[in-house]
Scaffold this motif. Sequence first.
Motif, mmCIF file in Angstrom:
data_model
loop_
_atom_site.group_PDB
_atom_site.id
_atom_site.type_symbol
_atom_site.label_atom_id
_atom_site.label_comp_id
_atom_site.label_asym_id
_atom_site.label_seq_id
_atom_site.Cartn_x
_atom_site.Cartn_y
_atom_site.Cartn_z
ATOM 1 N N VAL A 92 0.871 -1.171 0.000
ATOM 2 C CA VAL A 92 0.000 0.000 0.000
ATOM 3 C C VAL A 92 0.911 1.224 0.000
ATOM 4 O O VAL A 92 1.809 1.328 0.843
ATOM 5 C CB VAL A 92 -0.934 0.022 1.214
ATOM 6 N N TYR A 93 0.682 2.108 -0.940
ATOM 7 C CA TYR A 93 1.497 3.308 -1.075
ATOM 8 C C TYR A 93 0.744 4.503 -0.510
ATOM 9 O O TYR A 93 -0.434 4.723 -0.828
ATOM 10 C CB TYR A 93 1.842 3.543 -2.549
ATOM 11 N N TYR A 94 1.442 5.258 0.315
ATOM 12 C CA TYR A 94 0.874 6.428 0.961
ATOM 13 C C TYR A 94 1.632 7.677 0.536
ATOM 14 O O TYR A 94 2.868 7.666 0.494
ATOM 15 C CB TYR A 94 0.972 6.308 2.483
ATOM 16 N N CYS A 95 0.899 8.742 0.265
ATOM 17 C CA CYS A 95 1.558 10.024 0.098
ATOM 18 C C CYS A 95 1.415 10.800 1.400
ATOM 19 O O CYS A 95 0.484 10.571 2.180
ATOM 20 C CB CYS A 95 0.997 10.814 -1.078
ATOM 21 N N ALA A 96 2.341 11.693 1.634
ATOM 22 C CA ALA A 96 2.376 12.434 2.877
ATOM 23 C C ALA A 96 3.023 13.793 2.655
ATOM 24 O O ALA A 96 3.781 13.977 1.697
ATOM 25 C CB ALA A 96 3.138 11.654 3.938
ATOM 26 N N ALA A 97 2.729 14.710 3.557
ATOM 27 C CA ALA A 97 3.253 16.068 3.458
ATOM 28 C C ALA A 97 3.973 16.442 4.746
ATOM 29 O O ALA A 97 3.495 16.132 5.842
ATOM 30 C CB ALA A 97 2.125 17.054 3.191
ATOM 31 N N SER A 98 5.099 17.110 4.579
ATOM 32 C CA SER A 98 5.897 17.547 5.722
ATOM 33 C C SER A 98 6.400 18.962 5.494
ATOM 34 O O SER A 98 6.725 19.337 4.370
ATOM 35 C CB SER A 98 7.086 16.606 5.913
ATOM 36 N N VAL A 99 6.521 19.712 6.573
ATOM 37 C CA VAL A 99 7.105 21.057 6.458
ATOM 38 C C VAL A 99 8.628 20.980 6.468
ATOM 39 O O VAL A 99 9.301 21.977 6.266
ATOM 40 C CB VAL A 99 6.604 21.987 7.577
ATOM 41 N N MET A 100 9.147 19.768 6.714
ATOM 42 C CA MET A 100 10.589 19.564 6.751
ATOM 43 C C MET A 100 11.030 18.730 5.549
ATOM 44 O O MET A 100 10.293 17.861 5.090
ATOM 45 C CB MET A 100 10.984 18.824 8.030
ATOM 46 N N PRO A 101 12.247 18.952 5.068
ATOM 47 C CA PRO A 101 12.773 18.119 3.978
ATOM 48 C C PRO A 101 13.286 16.793 4.530
ATOM 49 O O PRO A 101 14.482 16.532 4.573
ATOM 50 C CB PRO A 101 13.906 18.973 3.411
ATOM 51 N N SER A 102 12.376 15.928 4.926
ATOM 52 C CA SER A 102 12.718 14.745 5.702
ATOM 53 C C SER A 102 12.337 13.462 4.982
ATOM 54 O O SER A 102 11.429 13.442 4.145
ATOM 55 C CB SER A 102 11.975 14.808 7.046
ATOM 56 N N ILE A 103 13.033 12.381 5.342
ATOM 57 C CA ILE A 103 12.646 11.054 4.862
ATOM 58 C C ILE A 103 12.066 10.214 5.992
ATOM 59 O O ILE A 103 11.774 9.036 5.811
ATOM 60 C CB ILE A 103 13.829 10.314 4.210
#
Length: 121
Positions: A92-103
């Motif tokens: 299952v593939y999820y997209c996500a959003a972050s305010v940081m350039p993080s992995i």
Amino acid sequence: VQLQASGGGLVQAGGSLRLSCAASGRTFSRYTMGWFRQAPGKEREFVSNIVQSDASANYADSVKGRFTISRDNAKNTAYLQMNSLKPEDTAVYYCAASVMPSIVARTYSSWGQGTQVTVSS
């Protein structure tokens, strides 16, 4: 930001799929967009991200050279082009959003609902 992932499906090994992640709101361009995946019985893992500031991209070693992430800020949408798919890409593939350039998954504050990708051998 609210996220809606789509584009998953069943494909044979060697095939391609393109996932889309549509975001609501007017601040899409401020977020790093990431893709993660979770296979049955396994932990969620990082796949790729694209940074908001310079659109630089990062990839997990397992998908480098096969997957390409992109974003269209005018359409509030991020994409994951997946080529040369392998059975081990099934998840299952999820997209996500972050305010940081993080992995790191825990740094992502908004998540889509997930879309199933199944690769048959």
